[in-house]
Structure formats: structure tokens, C-alpha cells
Design a protein around this motif. Structure first.
Motif, PDB file in Angstrom:
ATOM      1  N   VAL A  37       0.321  10.132  -4.172  1.00 46.24           N
ATOM      2  CA  VAL A  37      -0.677  10.678  -3.139  1.00 46.24           C
ATOM      3  C   VAL A  37       0.133  11.394  -1.970  1.00 46.24           C
ATOM      4  O   VAL A  37      -0.133  12.319  -1.434  1.00 46.24           O
ATOM      5  N   ALA A  38       1.462  10.726  -1.637  1.00 41.01           N
ATOM      6  CA  ALA A  38       2.179  11.080  -0.590  1.00 41.01           C
ATOM      7  C   ALA A  38       3.709  10.761  -0.814  1.00 41.01           C
ATOM      8  O   ALA A  38       4.150   9.988  -1.318  1.00 41.01           O
ATOM      9  N   THR A  39       4.519  11.760  -0.503  1.00 36.80           N
ATOM     10  CA  THR A  39       5.976  11.659  -0.602  1.00 36.80           C
ATOM     11  C   THR A  39       6.689  11.116   0.851  1.00 36.80           C
ATOM     12  O   THR A  39       7.773  11.226   0.910  1.00 36.80           O
ATOM     13  N   ASP A  40       5.664  11.402   1.931  1.00 34.90           N
ATOM     14  CA  ASP A  40       6.335  10.846   3.233  1.00 34.90           C
ATOM     15  C   ASP A  40       5.325   9.840   3.720  1.00 34.90           C
ATOM     16  O   ASP A  40       4.415  10.148   3.965  1.00 34.90           O
ATOM     17  N   VAL A  41       5.666   8.540   3.613  1.00 40.15           N
ATOM     18  CA  VAL A  41       4.716   7.479   4.130  1.00 40.15           C
ATOM     19  C   VAL A  41       5.533   6.756   5.344  1.00 40.15           C
ATOM     20  O   VAL A  41       6.517   6.268   5.097  1.00 40.15           O
ATOM     21  N   LEU A  42       4.858   6.720   6.269  1.00 38.54           N
ATOM     22  CA  LEU A  42       5.355   5.882   7.624  1.00 38.54           C
ATOM     23  C   LEU A  42       4.643   4.606   7.721  1.00 38.54           C
ATOM     24  O   LEU A  42       3.452   4.566   7.726  1.00 38.54           O
ATOM     25  N   MET A  43       5.354   3.417   7.558  1.00 39.28           N
ATOM     26  CA  MET A  43       4.481   2.185   7.981  1.00 39.28           C
ATOM     27  C   MET A  43       4.165   2.133   9.447  1.00 39.28           C
ATOM     28  O   MET A  43       5.003   2.462  10.459  1.00 39.28           O
TER      29      MET A  43
ATOM     30  N   ASP B 159      14.732   1.111  -5.637  1.00 37.52           N
ATOM     31  CA  ASP B 159      14.314   2.192  -6.171  1.00 37.52           C
ATOM     32  C   ASP B 159      14.650   3.283  -4.985  1.00 37.52           C
ATOM     33  O   ASP B 159      13.965   3.504  -4.128  1.00 37.52           O
ATOM     34  N   PRO B 160      15.287   4.235  -5.367  1.00 38.34           N
ATOM     35  CA  PRO B 160      16.073   5.204  -4.492  1.00 38.34           C
ATOM     36  C   PRO B 160      15.041   6.333  -4.094  1.00 38.34           C
ATOM     37  O   PRO B 160      14.683   6.871  -3.057  1.00 38.34           O
ATOM     38  N   ASP B 161      13.821   6.444  -5.097  1.00 44.45           N
ATOM     39  CA  ASP B 161      12.823   7.380  -4.700  1.00 44.45           C
ATOM     40  C   ASP B 161      11.744   6.823  -4.015  1.00 44.45           C
ATOM     41  O   ASP B 161      11.399   7.576  -2.898  1.00 44.45           O
ATOM     42  N   LEU B 162      11.565   5.559  -3.909  1.00 41.92           N
ATOM     43  CA  LEU B 162      10.540   4.916  -3.109  1.00 41.92           C
ATOM     44  C   LEU B 162      11.421   4.805  -1.612  1.00 41.92           C
ATOM     45  O   LEU B 162      10.678   5.261  -0.512  1.00 41.92           O
ATOM     46  N   ALA B 163      12.671   4.660  -1.544  1.00 41.92           N
ATOM     47  CA  ALA B 163      13.295   4.457  -0.347  1.00 41.92           C
ATOM     48  C   ALA B 163      13.397   5.853   0.367  1.00 41.92           C
ATOM     49  O   ALA B 163      13.385   5.747   1.602  1.00 41.92           O
ATOM     50  N   ALA B 164      13.496   6.733  -0.416  1.00 46.10           N
ATOM     51  CA  ALA B 164      13.384   8.208   0.148  1.00 46.10           C
ATOM     52  C   ALA B 164      12.046   8.518   0.784  1.00 46.10           C
ATOM     53  O   ALA B 164      11.994   9.261   1.688  1.00 46.10           O
ATOM     54  N   ALA B 165      11.020   8.031   0.145  1.00 43.66           N
ATOM     55  CA  ALA B 165       9.557   8.448   0.488  1.00 43.66           C
ATOM     56  C   ALA B 165       9.020   7.680   1.530  1.00 43.66           C
ATOM     57  O   ALA B 165       8.011   7.954   2.257  1.00 43.66           O
ATOM     58  N   ILE B 166       9.416   6.340   1.805  1.00 42.76           N
ATOM     59  CA  ILE B 166       8.864   5.605   2.742  1.00 42.76           C
ATOM     60  C   ILE B 166       9.705   4.930   3.795  1.00 42.76           C
ATOM     61  O   ILE B 166      10.918   4.670   3.820  1.00 42.76           O
ATOM     62  N   THR B 167       9.309   5.118   5.102  1.00 41.57           N
ATOM     63  CA  THR B 167       9.966   4.755   6.294  1.00 41.57           C
ATOM     64  C   THR B 167       9.386   3.323   6.845  1.00 41.57           C
ATOM     65  O   THR B 167       8.267   3.441   7.285  1.00 41.57           O
ATOM     66  N   LEU B 168      10.351   2.546   6.804  1.00 43.03           N
ATOM     67  CA  LEU B 168       9.832   0.998   7.594  1.00 43.03           C
ATOM     68  C   LEU B 168       9.865   1.248   9.292  1.00 43.03           C
ATOM     69  O   LEU B 168      10.474   1.815   9.802  1.00 43.03           O
ATOM     70  N   MET B 169       8.861   0.280   9.735  1.00 42.54           N
ATOM     71  CA  MET B 169       8.728   0.308  11.090  1.00 42.54           C
ATOM     72  C   MET B 169       9.587  -1.005  11.613  1.00 42.54           C
ATOM     73  O   MET B 169       9.317  -2.022  11.252  1.00 42.54           O
ATOM     74  N   VAL B 170      10.259  -0.825  12.700  1.00 41.83           N
ATOM     75  CA  VAL B 170      10.897  -1.963  13.255  1.00 41.83           C
ATOM     76  C   VAL B 170      10.739  -2.321  14.715  1.00 41.83           C
ATOM     77  O   VAL B 170      10.678  -0.909  15.555  1.00 41.83           O
ATOM     78  N   ASP B 171      10.809  -3.256  15.401  1.00 36.56           N
ATOM     79  CA  ASP B 171      10.839  -3.186  16.734  1.00 36.56           C
ATOM     80  C   ASP B 171      11.790  -4.427  17.295  1.00 36.56           C
ATOM     81  O   ASP B 171      11.970  -4.819  18.351  1.00 36.56           O
TER      82      ASP B 171
ATOM     83  N   GLU C 155       0.996  -1.299   0.015  1.00 36.38           N
ATOM     84  CA  GLU C 155       0.002   0.082  -0.043  1.00 36.38           C
ATOM     85  C   GLU C 155       0.856   1.112   0.064  1.00 36.38           C
ATOM     86  O   GLU C 155       0.576   2.164  -0.621  1.00 36.38           O
ATOM     87  N   ALA C 156       1.791   1.379   0.965  1.00 34.13           N
ATOM     88  CA  ALA C 156       2.636   2.425   0.891  1.00 34.13           C
ATOM     89  C   ALA C 156       3.560   2.660  -0.521  1.00 34.13           C
ATOM     90  O   ALA C 156       3.554   3.918  -0.862  1.00 34.13           O
ATOM     91  N   ILE C 157       3.955   1.744  -1.116  1.00 32.01           N
ATOM     92  CA  ILE C 157       4.633   1.730  -2.437  1.00 32.01           C
ATOM     93  C   ILE C 157       3.500   2.296  -3.407  1.00 32.01           C
ATOM     94  O   ILE C 157       3.828   3.250  -4.193  1.00 32.01           O
ATOM     95  N   TRP C 158       2.224   1.787  -3.342  1.00 34.46           N
ATOM     96  CA  TRP C 158       1.374   2.388  -4.405  1.00 34.46           C
ATOM     97  C   TRP C 158       0.873   3.829  -3.972  1.00 34.46           C
ATOM     98  O   TRP C 158       0.806   4.551  -5.071  1.00 34.46           O
ATOM     99  N   LEU C 159       0.842   4.014  -2.962  1.00 34.45           N
ATOM    100  CA  LEU C 159       0.405   5.618  -2.406  1.00 34.45           C
ATOM    101  C   LEU C 159       1.594   6.528  -3.074  1.00 34.45           C
ATOM    102  O   LEU C 159       1.607   7.636  -3.433  1.00 34.45           O
ATOM    103  N   ALA C 160       2.929   5.918  -2.780  1.00 35.86           N
ATOM    104  CA  ALA C 160       4.125   6.724  -3.099  1.00 35.86           C
ATOM    105  C   ALA C 160       4.046   6.938  -4.745  1.00 35.86           C
ATOM    106  O   ALA C 160       4.377   7.829  -5.242  1.00 35.86           O
ATOM    107  N   ARG C 161       3.930   5.827  -5.488  1.00 35.69           N
ATOM    108  CA  ARG C 161       4.214   5.718  -6.986  1.00 35.69           C
ATOM    109  C   ARG C 161       2.988   6.579  -7.697  1.00 35.69           C
ATOM    110  O   ARG C 161       3.269   7.066  -8.674  1.00 35.69           O
TER     111      ARG C 161
END
Length: 402
Positions: free
Chosen positions: A88-94, A110-122, A79-85
Motif C-alpha cells: 500500500v505504501a513505501t513511506d509510512v510514518l508512525m 527486515d531492512p526493507d521494512l526499516a527503510a519504509a517505516i519511520t518510528l515516532m519518539v519523544d 498496521e504500518a508493517i502490514w501496509l508496507a508488506r
């Protein structure tokens, strides 16, 4: 003189007279008013849209165009990739960690996707999973946010109040994980997130349950005081290892309280834009109902009963009456306890049932927000007494992410 509910019913009926139920609508006046009210409660801190609560690109875009709203919190990586591509948004937090290998490979390539999307980790093992999909030397740098558990654990941890999310509960644990991420090639730590569900997602004034409401408010006050100190300490511990771009927290039910936390730089909200029934039980602020679905009366099994086709659009969570949709208009209708909201039919009682005719619409509200959109392909946007646009839901665009 007509009541507000009667006026709303007549307005929705007139706007959608050309449509055959079942269908869903969003009242744009209420939607925009809710967006403004949430922004006013955020104390000047930006609001990040919880996409799972809207599940329509058009309405996410509409909210992002409002003052005070910035960025999206997505619920799956595809979903995050779809919204970025799709722009819809250039700042997407998982909102949650991911183990979707195909989506991770697409992100890493994809450097553009990687710059727009932030992964969540714990957990460091989630970093290992990313590396197994695409080693750090063969990919662009991935942005990472840490998920801090916001539940309250009084009595030495013997009691757990809140949802079961991250294992990272203490400031010390957050600092250790931050150090691990900072030392790993191919990752960049940019954020800290915590979701206080026991405050943001739990109504403090459940109708007809005064004792329970008092107990909830007492627990929420204790939880808030504890989290205020712990989240501040965790943010400081994480900042020893990274320059954080944001510290995210909260939800619709805690926008004002969460934004008052000095450690917080942004607040997440989404459900308050549609105003589902679970948010009727809050004292501090209740959204104006904006999203509805209509079902048609198809039979009259008794003089005091009216049955509509469908209606059983049950919300996720514990199996309880609170997860059933609520017949809203005409006011005074009730579900029948022996049947509830049914898969293909829903009988209704209450005084208005005797006045309903075949073909009349009954307007329902869903218990939760975005889950409504998993039942329909489109949302009819109403302004005044006319449909001014019809927009697709995620489902309507062929996107079933969960």
C-alpha cells in the motif's frame, strides 16, 4: 423541485436497494472531490494520509493515486508493517511511539521494512526500549521522527490549549533530543512532526454557539502565531544534528494554514476525505459528506416516532452530543435526548419520522472518520446511483489494531 439532500437520499437508496442494513457506503464523487480540494489547499506541499481516518486499504490506495498525496501516517506499528508488506505504501510514518516488542523485532530484522517505516519518539527511553528488543549491533538502522508538542501554553504555561502529546515543547528541548538520537548507534533521525490539534481538530464555528466560536478563533490565531515561530526554531535546532527529510504538521482542519508555515514540508490529512460531522463546524473549508451508514426502520412506537435497529456508533473523545452519530437523511430527523443513539435501537423524531415505513433506510453520518470502519466489515463504493465496488475495511480483513 427536489433538494440536494433529497436527491442524495434517493441516489443512495437506489444504489443499495439490494442490501439489508446496517451497512456503510462511501460516495466516490464526494471522496474524490474532497481529495482534490485538500490538495488545492496544501499550497503545493504533499499531503500524507492519516490511515486511522480511512481504515480501508483500498481507499488509502485510491487517495494515494490522487495528485498531491504521498505517504501514509499509521497509528500502530503492526498496521504500518502490514501496509508496507502489502504494497500500500513505501513511506509510512508512525503517528505515535510504540512499545510493541514483536512488531519492533520484525521491523529491526527486515531492512526493507526499516527503510519504509519511520518510528515516532519523544523520549530517549523509547530508544532504550528499541535497543532492549534488538541491540543496535544486531539490527538494521531504524528511521526516527521527533514529535514536537504543538499545544499553546499562554500565561507563562499556566494555561494549556491543545492535546497532551509530546513532552518536547521548546526548540531547545527538540535540539537536545535530536542530539541524543544522532549520537545513538542504530538510529537515523529523518523527520520532525507536530500536530496542532487546537487548530486542525477543533471547529471554529460550532453551530448555535457564536460566543464560543469567537473565543475559539481568538485562541487559534494566538496559537498559530506562537507555533509558527516555535516550530521554525525547533526545525532549525534539529537540523543542527540531522539532515531532515521532512517536517510534518497539521490535519484536515488546518491544511491551508499549516502549509503556509515555511518550516513545514508536508501536511497530514485524512478525515476530510470522508467528511464526518465534527468537521461541519469549520468556517474555512468543510468537506462534502462522503461516508454514511444506513439503519432500517423496524418499529413505530408513536405516530411521530420511527425507530431503527442499531445506530449507536459513538465516536471517541469527551462524552458529549458531538460524539453521537447524526441522522442525516431524510433531512430533519433528530435523536431523542432521553435515549440518544442506542446500542440496539435508536428512536428518531422530527417531521420525516411520521412518513417512514418499516424497512425504510435512515442514513447517518459518524462524528469521526475512520471509526466508522470499526463497525463494518466492508464499504460499498457508490458512483451515481449504483454500487460500483465493495471493499473490505481493516476489520473486514481481520485487522483490529486498536
Amino acid at each position: 423541485m427536489a433538494t440536494d439532500s433529497e436527491n442524495l437520499r434517493h441516489r443512495l437508496d437506489r444504489a443499495t436497494a439490494h442490501l439489508d442494513p446496517p451497512y456503510a457506503v462511501v460516495d466516490l464523487t464526494a471522496f474524490d472531490a474532497n481529495a482534490a480540494a485538500l490538495a488545492a489547499r496544501s499550497g503545493g506541499k504533499p499531503l500524507r494520509i492519516a490511515s486511522k481516518s480511512l481504515r480501508s486499504r483500498d481507499l488509502i490506495t485510491r487517495a494515494l493515486a490522487r495528485p498531491g498525496w504521498r505517504g501514509v501516517m499509521a497509528f500502530t506499528l503492526p498496521e504500518a508493517i502490514w501496509l508496507a508488506r502489502t504494497g500500500v505504501a513505501t513511506d509510512v510514518l508512525m503517528a505515535y511511539p510504540t512499545v510493541d516488542r514483536q512488531a519492533l523485532a520484525e521491523l529491526a530484522a527486515d531492512p526493507d521494512l526499516a527503510a519504509a517505516i519511520t518510528l515516532m519518539v519523544d523520549d530517549p527511553k523509547q530508544l532504550d526500549f528499541c535497543d532492549a528488543v534488538c541491540p543496535p549491533g544486531r539490527r538494521t538502522e531504524l528511521r526516527v521522527c521527533l514529535d514536537l508538542d504543538a499545544s499553546w501554553r499562554p500565561l507563562g504555561g499556566r494555561v494549556h490549549i491543545g492535546v497532551r502529546r509530546s513532552p518536547v515543547h521548546t526548540a531547545r528541548a527538540a535540539g537536545r533530543l535530536a542530539a541524543t538520537v544522532a549520537a545513538r548507534p542504530g538510529f537515523r533521525l529523518v523527520g520532525l512532526m507536530s500536530y496542532e490539534a487546537q487548530i486542525a481538530g477543533l471547529g471554529d464555528a460550532p453551530p448555535g454557539q457564536a460566543v464560543l466560536g469567537a473565543a475559539i478563533r481568538l485562541a487559534q490565531r494566538g496559537s498559530y502565531r506562537e507555533l509558527l515561530a516555535r516550530r521554525g526554531a525547533a526545525a532549525a535546532a534539529v537540523r543542527e544534528h540531522a539532515d531532515l527529510e521532512f517536517v510534518n504538521g497539521g490535519g484536515t482542519g488546518s491544511v491551508a494554514a499549516t502549509s503556509a508555515d515555511p518550516a513545514i514540508t508536508e501536511v497530514t490529512a485524512g478525515s476530510g476525505l470522508y467528511g464526518p460531522t465534527l468537521f461541519d463546524g469549520y468556517r474555512s473549508w468543510r468537506p462534502t459528506p462522503a461516508a454514511f451508514f444506513a439503519c432500517a426502520v423496524v418499529r413505530r412506537p408513536a405516530p411521530n416516532l420511527a425507530t431503527v435497529l442499531g445506530g449507536g456508533w459513538i465516536a471517541s473523545g469527551p462524552a458529549a452530543d458531538s460524539r453521537q452519530p447524526r441522522p442525516w437523511l431524510p433531512a430533519g430527523l433528530q435523536l431523542i435526548g432521553a435515549e440518544g443513539a442506542g446500542e440496539v435501537q435508536t428512536p428518531l423524531s422530527g417531521a420525516p419520522a411520521a412518513t417512514l415505513c418499516l424497512g425504510d433506510r435512515v442514513w447517518f453520518r459518524h462524528a469521526k472518520s475512520g471509526e466508522l470502519c470499526e463497525r463494518v466489515n466492508e464499504l460499498h463504493l457508490v458512483a451515481g446511483d449504483e454500487v460500483v465496488a465493495t471493499v473490505p475495511t481493516y476489520r473486514g480483513e481481520g485487522r483490529a489494531f486498536l
